[in-house]
Structure formats: C-alpha cells, structure tokens
Design a protein around this motif. Sequence first.
Motif, PDB file in Angstrom:
ATOM      1  N   MET A  23       0.831  -1.204   0.000  1.00  0.00           N
ATOM      2  CA  MET A  23       0.000   0.000   0.000  1.00  0.00           C
ATOM      3  C   MET A  23       0.864   1.251   0.000  1.00  0.00           C
ATOM      4  O   MET A  23       1.990   1.236   0.500  1.00  0.00           O
ATOM      5  N   SER A  24       0.302   2.320  -0.542  1.00  0.00           N
ATOM      6  CA  SER A  24       1.013   3.597  -0.538  1.00  0.00           C
ATOM      7  C   SER A  24       1.115   4.113   0.893  1.00  0.00           C
ATOM      8  O   SER A  24       0.363   3.684   1.780  1.00  0.00           O
ATOM      9  N   LYS A  25       2.024   5.040   1.113  1.00  0.00           N
ATOM     10  CA  LYS A  25       2.187   5.624   2.447  1.00  0.00           C
ATOM     11  C   LYS A  25       0.899   6.280   2.913  1.00  0.00           C
ATOM     12  O   LYS A  25       0.490   6.128   4.062  1.00  0.00           O
ATOM     13  N   GLU A  26       0.259   7.008   1.998  1.00  0.00           N
ATOM     14  CA  GLU A  26      -0.967   7.728   2.345  1.00  0.00           C
ATOM     15  C   GLU A  26      -2.086   6.770   2.740  1.00  0.00           C
ATOM     16  O   GLU A  26      -2.757   6.958   3.757  1.00  0.00           O
ATOM     17  N   LYS A  27      -2.300   5.739   1.941  1.00  0.00           N
ATOM     18  CA  LYS A  27      -3.378   4.793   2.216  1.00  0.00           C
ATOM     19  C   LYS A  27      -3.100   4.003   3.493  1.00  0.00           C
ATOM     20  O   LYS A  27      -3.996   3.805   4.314  1.00  0.00           O
ATOM     21  N   ALA A  28      -1.854   3.570   3.684  1.00  0.00           N
ATOM     22  CA  ALA A  28      -1.494   2.838   4.894  1.00  0.00           C
ATOM     23  C   ALA A  28      -1.699   3.700   6.138  1.00  0.00           C
ATOM     24  O   ALA A  28      -2.186   3.223   7.166  1.00  0.00           O
ATOM     25  N   ALA A  29      -1.375   4.983   6.041  1.00  0.00           N
ATOM     26  CA  ALA A  29      -1.562   5.896   7.174  1.00  0.00           C
ATOM     27  C   ALA A  29      -3.042   6.071   7.479  1.00  0.00           C
ATOM     28  O   ALA A  29      -3.449   6.046   8.649  1.00  0.00           O
ATOM     29  N   ARG A  30      -3.861   6.254   6.443  1.00  0.00           N
ATOM     30  CA  ARG A  30      -5.296   6.441   6.665  1.00  0.00           C
ATOM     31  C   ARG A  30      -5.915   5.229   7.345  1.00  0.00           C
ATOM     32  O   ARG A  30      -6.683   5.358   8.300  1.00  0.00           O
ATOM     33  N   ILE A  31      -5.580   4.031   6.862  1.00  0.00           N
ATOM     34  CA  ILE A  31      -6.163   2.811   7.425  1.00  0.00           C
ATOM     35  C   ILE A  31      -5.667   2.576   8.849  1.00  0.00           C
ATOM     36  O   ILE A  31      -6.452   2.290   9.754  1.00  0.00           O
ATOM     37  N   SER A  32      -4.364   2.702   9.065  1.00  0.00           N
ATOM     38  CA  SER A  32      -3.835   2.432  10.407  1.00  0.00           C
ATOM     39  C   SER A  32      -4.356   3.447  11.417  1.00  0.00           C
ATOM     40  O   SER A  32      -4.649   3.092  12.559  1.00  0.00           O
ATOM     41  N   ASN A  33      -4.523   4.699  11.026  1.00  0.00           N
ATOM     42  CA  ASN A  33      -5.048   5.701  11.949  1.00  0.00           C
ATOM     43  C   ASN A  33      -6.531   5.484  12.234  1.00  0.00           C
ATOM     44  O   ASN A  33      -6.985   5.676  13.364  1.00  0.00           O
ATOM     45  N   ALA A  34      -7.291   5.061  11.238  1.00  0.00           N
ATOM     46  CA  ALA A  34      -8.716   4.803  11.445  1.00  0.00           C
ATOM     47  C   ALA A  34      -8.916   3.619  12.382  1.00  0.00           C
ATOM     48  O   ALA A  34      -9.756   3.666  13.285  1.00  0.00           O
ATOM     49  N   LYS A  35      -8.127   2.575  12.190  1.00  0.00           N
ATOM     50  CA  LYS A  35      -8.264   1.406  13.055  1.00  0.00           C
ATOM     51  C   LYS A  35      -7.757   1.683  14.458  1.00  0.00           C
ATOM     52  O   LYS A  35      -8.275   1.137  15.429  1.00  0.00           O
ATOM     53  N   ALA A  36      -6.761   2.533  14.599  1.00  0.00           N
ATOM     54  CA  ALA A  36      -6.236   2.870  15.922  1.00  0.00           C
ATOM     55  C   ALA A  36      -7.275   3.628  16.739  1.00  0.00           C
ATOM     56  O   ALA A  36      -7.278   3.579  17.952  1.00  0.00           O
ATOM     57  N   GLY A  37      -8.181   4.315  16.060  1.00  0.00           N
ATOM     58  CA  GLY A  37      -9.238   5.058  16.739  1.00  0.00           C
ATOM     59  C   GLY A  37     -10.362   4.174  17.244  1.00  0.00           C
ATOM     60  O   GLY A  37     -11.323   4.656  17.822  1.00  0.00           O
ATOM     61  N   GLY A  38     -10.259   2.875  17.021  1.00  0.00           N
ATOM     62  CA  GLY A  38     -11.252   1.949  17.541  1.00  0.00           C
ATOM     63  C   GLY A  38     -12.330   1.565  16.546  1.00  0.00           C
ATOM     64  O   GLY A  38     -13.180   0.752  16.845  1.00  0.00           O
ATOM     65  N   GLY A  39     -12.309   2.131  15.356  1.00  0.00           N
ATOM     66  CA  GLY A  39     -13.336   1.805  14.378  1.00  0.00           C
ATOM     67  C   GLY A  39     -12.795   0.955  13.261  1.00  0.00           C
ATOM     68  O   GLY A  39     -11.647   0.532  13.271  1.00  0.00           O
ATOM     69  N   THR A  40     -13.658   0.684  12.315  1.00  0.00           N
ATOM     70  CA  THR A  40     -13.225   0.015  11.097  1.00  0.00           C
ATOM     71  C   THR A  40     -13.426   1.003   9.963  1.00  0.00           C
ATOM     72  O   THR A  40     -14.505   1.589   9.838  1.00  0.00           O
TER      73      THR A  40
END
Length: 86
Positions: A23-40
């Motif tokens: 995954m690109s840096k941008e997409k990986a950051a978006r997904i990892s940050n969203a999941k870290a917030g407790g959501g999917t």
Amino acid sequence: MTKSHGPSIKDDELYEDLRDDGMSKEKAARISNAKAGGGTPSRNGGSAPPYEDWTRDELYKRAQDIGIDGRSSMAKDDLIEALRSH
C-alpha cells in the motif's frame, strides 16, 4: 521492534504491515489511523453522496484537492474512476 513514524501515525505496527503489503504511504496511514481510533474504516464513512451524484465541477475540485494529474481533460466518468482509484 517497530519503528516510530511520529505522531501522525497512530498504529506503527499496522502501518508497517500495510506498507509491506504494497500500500502507498498515504493509504497505509489512513487505514492504520482509522483502526487505531477503535473503528473500522469501511464502517466510519458513508455520509457523503456517491460520486455519481456529484457535478463534474465538484469532482474536478476534489481531484484538484487530491492532486490528480490530467484532471482538466477528464470527463465526469473519468474523474470518478480516478478518484476511486486514488
């Protein structure tokens, strides 16, 4: 040990796994940050209308904000495809 990517990445381990999967840096950051917030990520969105309901000018503005190249010569369907594949 997982490398720290600074305060902008909330889940460094997931970020690295996603990057390793290609995954690109941008997409990986978006997904990892969203999941870290407790959501999917797939369940957090949904409040915006589908791109098909947007005008070409709205799609162009969004493509401009993201930085999609060649947007000025794209038709509405091309802009939708470019935005979805970004």
